[in-house]
Motif scaffolding. Structure first.
Motif, mmCIF file in Angstrom:
data_model
loop_
_atom_site.group_PDB
_atom_site.id
_atom_site.type_symbol
_atom_site.label_atom_id
_atom_site.label_comp_id
_atom_site.label_asym_id
_atom_site.label_seq_id
_atom_site.Cartn_x
_atom_site.Cartn_y
_atom_site.Cartn_z
ATOM 1 N N PRO A 1 23.082 -81.576 -19.490
ATOM 2 C CA PRO A 1 23.945 -82.638 -18.963
ATOM 3 C C PRO A 1 23.332 -84.020 -19.146
ATOM 4 N N GLU A 2 24.140 -84.940 -19.648
ATOM 5 C CA GLU A 2 23.715 -86.318 -19.896
ATOM 6 C C GLU A 2 24.474 -87.246 -18.959
ATOM 7 N N PHE A 3 23.746 -88.027 -18.208
ATOM 8 C CA PHE A 3 24.365 -88.953 -17.271
ATOM 9 C C PHE A 3 25.211 -89.979 -18.014
ATOM 10 N N MET A 4 26.458 -90.134 -17.565
ATOM 11 C CA MET A 4 27.361 -91.101 -18.163
ATOM 12 C C MET A 4 27.517 -92.338 -17.284
ATOM 13 N N LEU A 5 27.951 -92.080 -16.037
ATOM 14 C CA LEU A 5 28.213 -93.193 -15.147
ATOM 15 C C LEU A 5 28.209 -92.726 -13.698
ATOM 16 N N GLY A 6 28.034 -93.669 -12.809
ATOM 17 C CA GLY A 6 28.065 -93.396 -11.379
ATOM 18 C C GLY A 6 28.970 -94.398 -10.687
ATOM 19 N N ARG A 7 29.721 -93.913 -9.713
ATOM 20 C CA ARG A 7 30.561 -94.778 -8.906
ATOM 21 C C ARG A 7 30.218 -94.535 -7.441
ATOM 22 N N PHE A 8 29.971 -95.608 -6.735
ATOM 23 C CA PHE A 8 29.461 -95.512 -5.376
ATOM 24 C C PHE A 8 30.342 -96.317 -4.428
ATOM 25 N N SER A 9 30.165 -96.085 -3.152
ATOM 26 C CA SER A 9 30.907 -96.864 -2.161
ATOM 27 C C SER A 9 30.629 -98.344 -2.326
ATOM 28 N N PHE A 10 29.415 -98.628 -2.765
ATOM 29 C CA PHE A 10 29.028 -100.025 -2.974
ATOM 30 C C PHE A 10 28.362 -100.152 -4.349
ATOM 31 N N GLY A 11 29.181 -100.429 -5.361
ATOM 32 C CA GLY A 11 28.623 -100.645 -6.681
ATOM 33 C C GLY A 11 28.969 -99.555 -7.677
ATOM 34 N N SER A 12 28.502 -99.734 -8.906
ATOM 35 C CA SER A 12 28.751 -98.785 -9.986
ATOM 36 C C SER A 12 27.664 -98.943 -11.034
ATOM 37 N N LYS A 13 27.601 -97.947 -11.944
ATOM 38 C CA LYS A 13 26.581 -97.978 -12.992
ATOM 39 C C LYS A 13 27.054 -97.134 -14.171
ATOM 40 N N LYS B 1 12.205 -88.048 -16.328
ATOM 41 C CA LYS B 1 11.400 -89.273 -16.353
ATOM 42 C C LYS B 1 12.335 -90.468 -16.376
ATOM 43 N N GLN B 2 12.093 -91.419 -15.495
ATOM 44 C CA GLN B 2 12.917 -92.616 -15.446
ATOM 45 C C GLN B 2 12.042 -93.848 -15.592
ATOM 46 N N GLY B 3 12.137 -94.495 -16.754
ATOM 47 C CA GLY B 3 11.398 -95.716 -16.997
ATOM 48 C C GLY B 3 12.042 -96.903 -16.303
ATOM 49 N N GLU B 4 11.354 -98.020 -16.299
ATOM 50 C CA GLU B 4 11.858 -99.221 -15.656
ATOM 51 C C GLU B 4 13.147 -99.682 -16.328
ATOM 52 N N LYS C 1 15.659 -89.438 -17.985
ATOM 53 C CA LYS C 1 15.639 -88.697 -19.234
ATOM 54 C C LYS C 1 15.158 -87.275 -18.976
ATOM 55 N N TYR C 2 15.915 -86.338 -19.489
ATOM 56 C CA TYR C 2 15.535 -84.932 -19.348
ATOM 57 C C TYR C 2 14.215 -84.659 -20.048
ATOM 58 N N MET C 3 13.278 -84.012 -19.324
ATOM 59 C CA MET C 3 11.983 -83.666 -19.884
ATOM 60 C C MET C 3 11.881 -82.182 -20.200
ATOM 61 N N LEU C 4 12.107 -81.353 -19.167
ATOM 62 C CA LEU C 4 11.929 -79.915 -19.352
ATOM 63 C C LEU C 4 12.671 -79.150 -18.271
ATOM 64 N N MET C 5 12.860 -77.869 -18.519
ATOM 65 C CA MET C 5 13.541 -76.976 -17.593
ATOM 66 C C MET C 5 12.757 -75.668 -17.474
ATOM 67 N N ARG C 6 12.693 -75.144 -16.264
ATOM 68 C CA ARG C 6 12.050 -73.848 -16.033
ATOM 69 C C ARG C 6 12.953 -72.988 -15.158
ATOM 70 N N HIS C 7 12.936 -71.683 -15.429
ATOM 71 C CA HIS C 7 13.680 -70.743 -14.586
ATOM 72 C C HIS C 7 12.901 -69.442 -14.481
ATOM 73 N N ASN C 8 13.438 -68.492 -13.714
ATOM 74 C CA ASN C 8 12.697 -67.263 -13.428
ATOM 75 C C ASN C 8 12.533 -66.367 -14.642
ATOM 76 N N PHE C 9 13.419 -66.511 -15.604
ATOM 77 C CA PHE C 9 13.410 -65.605 -16.742
ATOM 78 C C PHE C 9 13.223 -66.400 -18.030
ATOM 79 N N GLY C 10 12.194 -66.108 -18.763
ATOM 80 C CA GLY C 10 11.947 -66.807 -20.005
ATOM 81 C C GLY C 10 10.961 -67.945 -19.835
ATOM 82 N N THR C 11 10.716 -68.631 -20.943
ATOM 83 C CA THR C 11 9.715 -69.695 -20.956
ATOM 84 C C THR C 11 10.292 -71.056 -20.618
ATOM 85 N N GLY C 12 11.619 -71.170 -20.567
ATOM 86 C CA GLY C 12 12.226 -72.451 -20.275
ATOM 87 C C GLY C 12 12.410 -73.280 -21.527
#
Length: 232
Positions: free
Chosen positions: A66-78, A158-161, A166-177
């Motif tokens: 999943p890639e973040f597209m946009l956010g809508r909030f009670s106060f503001g948007s992105k 990881k979120q830079g200034e 940004k997606y770095m890695l994923m781990r779960h119970n089965f497999g190496t991720g």
């Protein structure tokens, strides 16, 4: 060891506490659109606290995450940078909806789209504050999680200034991720189901590693059905 990093590695704490009544609802099935036209994807939500809403839209391409597209909030948007031009959503607290509109549909828009409400009862626990490391040294960022899911998926971001996570890695119970291509060499994590932890280790620390890091359960938000756009 090299000198201390002039910027600090900041560890963000995400503790999501939500009511069981919170949810999002998306119509199931595919949405067909013609290239060049406009399409709107519906999303309805229920939330106990409608005065503090945080709704998000994500794009999930085949064999991707999943890639973040946009956010809508009670106060503001992105909007994420790559979704500023043709993508928009309006948060309507009265009708409890946040439909996504895509203008001038392109073939590259073909994907699974889903909206999300922050958040659900599952949570992750990270220590608040700052972590420091020396260049070329090693650092481990701790993350514990709580969930009733017997097969959880854990993610590190990881979120830079002035940037988006940004997606770095994923781990779960089965497999190496899985590790993103940019984070294969020096970044490692092991999911320990017994201790319910997934610590992130960064080897040979570099100045470019200075950022906010956070772990997340999948889903970290309540999600509904997905729609699939197939431009004709």
């Amino acid at each position: 060891m090299g000198p201390w990093l002039s910027k600090l590695l900041i560890l963000a704490a995400f503790c999501y506490e939500c009511k069981g009544e919170d949810s999002v609802i998306q119509p199931p099935g595919d949405v067909i659109a013609t290239e060049g036209e406009q399409v709107t994807l519906d999303c309805q939500f229920d939330a106990v606290n409608i005065n503090n809403l945080n709704l998000f839209w994500y794009k999930h391409e085949l064999n991707g995450f999943p890639e973040f597209m946009l956010g809508r909030f009670s106060f503001g948007s992105k909007n994420a940078t790559e979704f500023k031009d043709r993508f928009d959503a309006h948060l309507d607290a009265d009708s409890k909806s946040v439909p996504l509109t895509i203008q001038r549909v392109q073939l590259s828009d073909s994907a699974v789209y889903y909206c999300a409400l922050k958040c659900r009862g599952d949570r992750v626990l990270q220590s608040k504050g700052v972590e420091t490391a020396t260049e070329e040294g090693q650092i481990t960022l701790v993350c514990h999680y709580e969930t009733d899911d017997p097969s959880p998926y854990l993610f590190w971001y990881k979120q830079g200034e002035n940037d988006f996570p940004k997606y770095m890695l994923m781990r779960h119970n089965f497999g190496t991720g899985d590790n993103s291509a940019d984070f294969k060499e020096r970044f490692h994590a092991d999911l320990d189901a017994n201790s319910k932890s997934v610590p992130l280790t960064i080897q040979r620390v570099q100045l470019s590693d200075s950022a906010v890091y956070y772990c997340a359960l999948r889903p970290t938000v309540i999600t509904g059905y997905t729609g699939y756009i197939t431009p004709l």
